[in-house]
Write a protein that holds these residues in place. Structure first.
Motif, PDB file in Angstrom:
ATOM      1  N   LEU A 308       0.856  -1.555   0.091  1.00  0.00           N
ATOM      2  CA  LEU A 308      -0.322  -0.033  -0.040  1.00  0.00           C
ATOM      3  C   LEU A 308       0.591   1.274  -0.033  1.00  0.00           C
ATOM      4  CD1 LEU A 308      -2.411  -0.974   2.313  1.00  0.00           C
ATOM      5  CD2 LEU A 308      -3.336  -0.956  -0.559  1.00  0.00           C
ATOM      6  N   GLY A 309       0.475   2.047  -0.499  1.00  0.00           N
ATOM      7  CA  GLY A 309       0.859   3.940  -0.914  1.00  0.00           C
ATOM      8  C   GLY A 309       2.373   3.715  -1.912  1.00  0.00           C
ATOM      9  N   SER A 310       2.797   2.435  -2.053  1.00  0.00           N
ATOM     10  CA  SER A 310       4.557   2.778  -3.072  1.00  0.00           C
ATOM     11  C   SER A 310       4.144   2.962  -3.657  1.00  0.00           C
ATOM     12  CB  SER A 310       5.473   1.381  -2.344  1.00  0.00           C
ATOM     13  OG  SER A 310       4.389   0.214  -3.019  1.00  0.00           O
ATOM     14  N   VAL A 311       5.042   3.403  -4.621  1.00  0.00           N
ATOM     15  CA  VAL A 311       5.390   3.851  -6.010  1.00  0.00           C
ATOM     16  C   VAL A 311       5.122   2.671  -6.518  1.00  0.00           C
ATOM     17  CG1 VAL A 311       6.707   6.127  -5.445  1.00  0.00           C
ATOM     18  CG2 VAL A 311       7.582   3.949  -6.134  1.00  0.00           C
ATOM     19  N   TRP A 312       5.914   1.268  -6.078  1.00  0.00           N
ATOM     20  CA  TRP A 312       6.089  -0.196  -7.116  1.00  0.00           C
ATOM     21  C   TRP A 312       4.563  -0.314  -6.705  1.00  0.00           C
ATOM     22  CZ3 TRP A 312      10.841  -1.236  -8.218  1.00  0.00           C
ATOM     23  CH2 TRP A 312      12.039  -0.195  -7.843  1.00  0.00           C
ATOM     24  N   LEU A 313       3.475   0.029  -5.963  1.00  0.00           N
ATOM     25  CA  LEU A 313       2.362  -0.903  -6.363  1.00  0.00           C
ATOM     26  C   LEU A 313       1.403   0.061  -7.468  1.00  0.00           C
ATOM     27  CD1 LEU A 313       0.021  -2.430  -5.051  1.00  0.00           C
ATOM     28  CD2 LEU A 313      -0.907  -0.456  -3.069  1.00  0.00           C
ATOM     29  N   MET A 314       1.979   1.342  -7.476  1.00  0.00           N
ATOM     30  CA  MET A 314       1.337   2.561  -8.121  1.00  0.00           C
ATOM     31  C   MET A 314       1.614   1.907  -9.520  1.00  0.00           C
ATOM     32  SD  MET A 314       1.229   6.637  -8.817  1.00  0.00           S
ATOM     33  CE  MET A 314       3.080   6.650  -8.533  1.00  0.00           C
ATOM     34  N   VAL A 364      15.232  10.810   5.864  1.00  0.00           N
ATOM     35  CA  VAL A 364      14.193   9.427   6.557  1.00  0.00           C
ATOM     36  C   VAL A 364      12.975  10.118   4.944  1.00  0.00           C
ATOM     37  CG1 VAL A 364      11.953   9.079   8.122  1.00  0.00           C
ATOM     38  CG2 VAL A 364      14.463   9.432   8.928  1.00  0.00           C
ATOM     39  N   ALA A 365      13.137  10.822   4.939  1.00  0.00           N
ATOM     40  CA  ALA A 365      11.919  11.048   3.400  1.00  0.00           C
ATOM     41  C   ALA A 365      12.203  10.693   2.606  1.00  0.00           C
ATOM     42  CB  ALA A 365      12.366  12.828   3.400  1.00  0.00           C
ATOM     43  N   GLY A 366      13.822  10.177   2.008  1.00  0.00           N
ATOM     44  CA  GLY A 366      14.192   9.564   1.214  1.00  0.00           C
ATOM     45  C   GLY A 366      14.237   8.208   1.404  1.00  0.00           C
ATOM     46  N   PHE A 367      14.512   7.679   2.201  1.00  0.00           N
ATOM     47  CA  PHE A 367      13.812   6.486   2.878  1.00  0.00           C
ATOM     48  C   PHE A 367      12.753   5.907   2.241  1.00  0.00           C
ATOM     49  CE2 PHE A 367      12.195   3.116   5.749  1.00  0.00           C
ATOM     50  CZ  PHE A 367      13.484   1.876   5.578  1.00  0.00           C
ATOM     51  N   LEU A 368      11.120   6.630   2.634  1.00  0.00           N
ATOM     52  CA  LEU A 368      10.177   6.482   2.430  1.00  0.00           C
ATOM     53  C   LEU A 368       9.310   6.616   1.108  1.00  0.00           C
ATOM     54  CD1 LEU A 368       8.930   8.217   5.752  1.00  0.00           C
ATOM     55  CD2 LEU A 368       8.767   5.935   5.128  1.00  0.00           C
ATOM     56  N   LEU A 369      10.568   7.666   0.311  1.00  0.00           N
ATOM     57  CA  LEU A 369       9.851   7.617  -0.919  1.00  0.00           C
ATOM     58  C   LEU A 369       9.410   6.524  -2.366  1.00  0.00           C
ATOM     59  CD1 LEU A 369      12.134  10.935  -1.877  1.00  0.00           C
ATOM     60  CD2 LEU A 369       9.015  10.375  -1.500  1.00  0.00           C
ATOM     61  N   TYR A 374       4.134   2.782   2.938  1.00  0.00           N
ATOM     62  CA  TYR A 374       3.492   3.831   2.954  1.00  0.00           C
ATOM     63  C   TYR A 374       2.446   3.466   3.679  1.00  0.00           C
ATOM     64  CZ  TYR A 374       3.811   8.219   3.619  1.00  0.00           C
ATOM     65  OH  TYR A 374       4.300   9.380   4.794  1.00  0.00           O
ATOM     66  N   SER A 375       2.359   2.782   5.152  1.00  0.00           N
ATOM     67  CA  SER A 375       1.162   2.767   6.012  1.00  0.00           C
ATOM     68  C   SER A 375       0.797   4.437   6.198  1.00  0.00           C
ATOM     69  CB  SER A 375       1.315   2.012   6.890  1.00  0.00           C
ATOM     70  OG  SER A 375       1.108   0.580   6.481  1.00  0.00           O
ATOM     71  N   GLU A 403      -0.975  15.095   2.822  1.00  0.00           N
ATOM     72  CA  GLU A 403      -0.954  12.625   3.610  1.00  0.00           C
ATOM     73  C   GLU A 403      -2.611  13.015   4.037  1.00  0.00           C
ATOM     74  OE1 GLU A 403       1.444  11.136   4.684  1.00  0.00           O
ATOM     75  OE2 GLU A 403       3.421  11.822   4.176  1.00  0.00           O
ATOM     76  N   VAL A 404      -3.152  13.975   4.195  1.00  0.00           N
ATOM     77  CA  VAL A 404      -4.476  14.101   5.017  1.00  0.00           C
ATOM     78  C   VAL A 404      -5.240  12.925   3.973  1.00  0.00           C
ATOM     79  CG1 VAL A 404      -6.161  14.841   5.131  1.00  0.00           C
ATOM     80  CG2 VAL A 404      -4.372  15.027   6.487  1.00  0.00           C
ATOM     81  N   LEU A 405      -4.919  13.935   2.422  1.00  0.00           N
ATOM     82  CA  LEU A 405      -5.347  13.158   1.132  1.00  0.00           C
ATOM     83  C   LEU A 405      -5.071  11.525   1.296  1.00  0.00           C
ATOM     84  CD1 LEU A 405      -7.307  13.951  -1.679  1.00  0.00           C
ATOM     85  CD2 LEU A 405      -4.787  14.229  -2.358  1.00  0.00           C
ATOM     86  N   TYR A 406      -3.716  11.481   1.308  1.00  0.00           N
ATOM     87  CA  TYR A 406      -3.621  10.164   0.993  1.00  0.00           C
ATOM     88  C   TYR A 406      -4.221   9.311   2.415  1.00  0.00           C
ATOM     89  CZ  TYR A 406      -0.969   5.840   1.638  1.00  0.00           C
ATOM     90  OH  TYR A 406      -0.908   4.473   1.058  1.00  0.00           O
ATOM     91  N   PHE A 407      -3.920   9.921   3.110  1.00  0.00           N
ATOM     92  CA  PHE A 407      -5.062   8.714   4.741  1.00  0.00           C
ATOM     93  C   PHE A 407      -6.364   8.904   4.111  1.00  0.00           C
ATOM     94  CE2 PHE A 407      -7.944   9.346   8.070  1.00  0.00           C
ATOM     95  CZ  PHE A 407      -7.616   8.482   8.800  1.00  0.00           C
TER      96      PHE A 407
END
Length: 494
Positions: A308-314, A364-369, A374-375, A403-407
């Motif tokens: 969920l939420g990852s560029v990989w899933l998209m 940390v932002a680079g790791f999450l990208l 991305y829960s 982030e709220v939009l994604y939530f």
């Protein structure tokens, strides 16, 4: 070692004068700080920030109330009302309702329940709160031989959130307090009000009660506080315990390396040794009692595919190609190594030594990208770092809007509300992922600019203070906890 600390009489930055957005909003309650404003003897920044944090926590509980009232048994409601939480499902699904040690190797327990797929810090905490739940509510034990899958979705009459909420409420408050202490004790002038951006964060309200991530967040905030106070060993202990709770606090060591490299503070790298030692000690009980279950977390993350939420899933859904987990691992880590090299170059090229919060946020932002998942609660990883790295409400709200939009999108996607009538892939969900990434990159660019051009950095740049002579503000008695930063009653500037 960390530079001169402000004394008790150091001026405190007035947010209504320093931040245009706060100043504009303050018009509803009398306008920015005026020349006739006076300090309140009791309402200090510490008390106000803690009160705001507690109110946000209460609103977060209210947001989860629909699921709580139905004991999380209504599968549609948890997504349509966006009130999902991992706790009740893992409480029963991992054997915590029967007080099973998360790392037991008992064959009957392992045949009935999956191993906790989290680091040891979360497993310990979940197990401890299960004991508190049983002690406080004294529930009837479930039959020992009942198959775990016989009645899926059935929840115990007592709620693990009742006990777990108390611990997470303390973590919530401690994080806000630690952020305030970091902001209040650095540079001239002091900025104790920066922590209010954490206390009333929309992302904190919505995501703070989904999982146990706040346990790691409070340890990261503690590490930032310890480093700001010149305590490298304590900083390392906090990072080590944080890494034993969630992996990402480990990346703060990269920021410490850059700072020590620039300032030739090689002795402070003792923090790395303290982090390693505390991580080993924290993991020892789990490893010694169940090395197999202990390895589950590491295997789970290595073998996990696009989620969920990852560029990989998209990309996988767009192209119809299922990426192999090993491919995702290699590409993601290669990207992250290059990203960290870029942060290193940025930190060394800066005219002034960057702050740990800035470097930690960028890493940390680079790791999450490019992470495989991305829960929604992962925004908490960045929140205290972002607030201390760029304490400007406009920029923080722009980032959190994504982030709220994604939530909202992730829950509606899981509930099927975003599926087009034709049953094709949910393009709206992809759009939410892209918007979230763009919003995160926006704040990354702003923080990187502050590092390269410190004149844009609000923390190291003097701003209007509560004791500014030009404002004509009278000095008044303060509070022992924060005499220079007491709240002032608002009155129109004259």
């Amino acid at each position: 070692m960390t530079g001169p600390q402000p004394g008790p009489d150091a001026p405190s930055v007035a947010p209504t004068l320093d931040d245009p957005l706060v100043g504009a909003v303050s018009e509803a309650v009398g306008g920015p700080l005026g020349s006739r404003a006076g300090r309140h003897p009791w309402w200090t920044p510490a008390r106000v920030v803690l009160l705001l944090t507690a109110l946000t926590f209460a609103l977060g509980m209210l947001q989860k109330a629909p699921c709580y009232q139905t004991s999380w048994q209504d599968g549609d409601l948890r997504y349509s009302h966006m009130c999902y939480s991992d706790l009740p499902y893992l409480y029963t699904g991992r054997g915590l309702a029967e007080l099973n040690w998360p790392y037991t190797t008992d064959e009957q327990v392992r045949a009935r329940y999956d191993v906790m797929e989290y680091p040891v810090g979360i497993s310990y905490y979940a197990w401890a709160t299960a004991w508190v739940t049983h002690w406080w509510w004294a529930p009837r034990p479930r039959p020992a031989l009942r198959p775990a899958g016989r009645r899926p979705g059935r929840q115990p009459r007592h709620h693990p959130r009742d006990a777990g909420l108390r611990g997470r409420q303390r973590a919530w408050l401690c994080t806000g307090h630690a952020a305030r202490r970091v902001a209040a004790g650095r540079g001239q002038p002091r900025r104790p009000w920066d922590a209010a951006a954490f206390a009333v964060s929309p992302a904190l309200l919505l995501s703070g009660l989904i999982n146990w991530d706040l346990l790691a967040v409070v340890l990261v905030a503690g590490a930032l506080w310890a480093w700001a106070r010149g305590r490298p060993v304590l900083t390392g202990v906090m990072i080590g315990l944080g890494t034993a709770t969630k992996l990402y606090p480990l990346f703060l060591l990269g920021g410490l390396l850059i700072i020590c490299w620039r300032d030739r503070r090689w002795r402070d790298l003792v923090a790395a040794g303290a982090a390693a030692a505390s991580w080993v000690l924290a993991n020892a009980p789990a490893y010694l009692t169940g090395p197999g279950p202990w390895r589950v977390f590491w295997r789970f993350n290595e073998e996990r595919g696009a989620d969920l939420g990852s560029v990989w899933l998209m990309l996988s859904q767009m192209t119809g190609h299922a990426f192999d987990p090993s491919t995702i691992n290699k590409v993601s880590w290669a990207f992250f190594v290059v990203w960290c090299a870029g942060v290193l170059a940025l930190g060394l090229a800066a005219r002034r030594t960057p702050r740990l919060a800035q470097l930690g946020f960028l890493i940390v932002a680079g790791f999450l990208l490019v992470n495989k998942v991305y829960s929604p609660q992962y925004v908490l990883w960045l929140l205290p770092l972002a607030v201390l790295a760029r304490p400007r409400w406009r920029d923080l709200l722009v980032w959190q809007a994504g982030e709220v939009l994604y939530f909202a999108a992730v829950w509606w996607y899981l509930g099927g509300q975003l599926e087009p009538a034709g049953g094709s892939a949910a393009g709206a969900y992809w759009l939410a992922i892209v918007v979230r990434i763009i919003a995160e990159l926006y704040l990354v660019v702003i923080v990187a600019r502050d590092v390269l051009a410190p004149e844009h950095d609000l923390v190291d740049r003097p701003g209007p203070t509560e004791d500014d002579d030009e404002a004509g503000v009278e000095a008044g008695p303060g509070d022992d906890a924060d005499p220079a930063g007491s709240v002032r009653s608002l009155s129109p500037a004259s």
